[in-house]
Design a protein around this motif. Structure first.
Motif, mmCIF file in Angstrom:
data_model
loop_
_atom_site.group_PDB
_atom_site.id
_atom_site.type_symbol
_atom_site.label_atom_id
_atom_site.label_comp_id
_atom_site.label_asym_id
_atom_site.label_seq_id
_atom_site.Cartn_x
_atom_site.Cartn_y
_atom_site.Cartn_z
ATOM 1 N N PRO A 186 0.830 -1.213 0.000
ATOM 2 C CA PRO A 186 0.000 0.000 0.000
ATOM 3 C C PRO A 186 0.859 1.256 0.000
ATOM 4 N N SER A 187 0.306 2.314 -0.557
ATOM 5 C CA SER A 187 0.994 3.603 -0.568
ATOM 6 C C SER A 187 0.833 4.292 0.781
ATOM 7 N N LYS A 188 1.637 5.335 1.014
ATOM 8 C CA LYS A 188 1.543 6.079 2.277
ATOM 9 C C LYS A 188 0.162 6.712 2.428
ATOM 10 N N ARG A 189 -0.373 7.236 1.346
ATOM 11 C CA ARG A 189 -1.692 7.870 1.410
ATOM 12 C C ARG A 189 -2.767 6.851 1.767
ATOM 13 N N GLU A 190 -2.682 5.662 1.164
ATOM 14 C CA GLU A 190 -3.655 4.607 1.471
ATOM 15 C C GLU A 190 -3.543 4.175 2.927
ATOM 16 N N LEU A 191 -2.308 4.062 3.433
ATOM 17 C CA LEU A 191 -2.111 3.686 4.836
ATOM 18 C C LEU A 191 -2.673 4.752 5.771
#
Length: 270
Positions: A186-191
């Motif tokens: 997952p990307s940082k934004r998704e996390l």
């Protein structure tokens, strides 16, 4: 009060606490019997030999361990009895560990340990000490000719024993097919969005607010049929569309969680 299924003692160091073991859970499953559709008679299970098709009396049945390739090793009850662990009626605490060190995967069944005879004071001492230290006691005991590994902890002044699985009874995670590629990371934004969603849904655990909806519906259906009501078949469920945009799903979930939280706060203030 539940009937005791075992009596013995818990020992740590030179302190010995006589206790009784009672079940801590009660299954509420709705159980059905197998009936003959034509006349409603109960179905009986028969023991039938796979070679000659004849019914076999229980006294003519022996225990065999499958070695593979159709070969079995016959083991007599007397031979197994020689290997039964010695039932010394004692749970010897071998060590104390942190509760957080035990993965819930290892827990099996739960029981209450209650004081037996004049054991109220040493029982209270052990329960209070474990509550103050936050430790869990690990020990082994014998129940019905089988040796169990158990974890003892204090819960509201009562000692709770949970039988545990041994390490070799847990399926290794290395045997699972779980993809761990860059594409699944997952990307940082998704996390960040997922963490906000978790926070918005976080509350104190209250087991009383959860109940078995399916069991209640099954019992209601049984009552309705017993009263002669006709039960209509439900419509076939629609296929759920797969999630294509993960961020959009997270944002919608956060919005729904926020709306639910606002509604709860308004209800609480009212």
């Amino acid at each position: 009060m539940p009937r005791a299924i075992w009596s013995g003692s818990v020992s740590f160091g030179l302190v010995n606490v006589p206790v009784k073991l009672v079940t801590a859970t009660s299954s509420k499953d709705v159980r059905f019997h197998q009936l003959h559709a034509e006349d409603g008679g109960r179905i009986n299970q028969k023991r039938v030999c796979s070679l000659d098709g004849e019914e076999v009396e229980y006294s003519d049945i022996v225990k065999g361990y499958d070695m593979g390739g159709g070969r079995y090793v016959i083991v007599e009850p007397e031979e197994l009895a020689t290997l039964d662990p010695e039932a010394d009626r004692s749970i010897d605490i071998e060590e104390f560990v942190e509760l957080s060190d035990i993965d819930p995967l290892y827990y099996d069944h739960s029981y209450y340990l209650i004081p037996d005879g004049r054991a109220d004071k040493p029982y209270a001492l052990l329960a209070e000490t474990m509550a103050r230290t936050g430790k869990v006691a690990i020990g082994r005991f014998v129940l019905r000719t089988k040796q169990y590994l158990g974890a003892i902890r204090a819960h509201d002044g009562v000692l709770v024993l949970s039988t545990m699985l041994y390490a070799d009874e847990i399926v290794p995670q290395s045997e699972l097919e779980v993809p761990t590629t860059d594409a699944t990371k997952p990307s940082k934004r998704e996390l960040d969005m997922a963490e906000k969603l978790v926070e918005s849904l976080t509350s104190a655990f209250e087991p009383e607010k959860y109940h078995d909806d399916h069991r209640e519906k099954v019992l209601a259906l049984i009552e309705a049929k017993a009263d002669g009501q006709a039960i209509a078949a439900p419509e076939a469920p629609r296929d759920t569309a797969p999630v294509v945009d993960l961020m959009a799903a997270l944002e919608a979930s956060l919005a729904a969680a926020g709306a639910r939280g606002d509604g709860s706060r308004k209800k609480a203030s009212a």
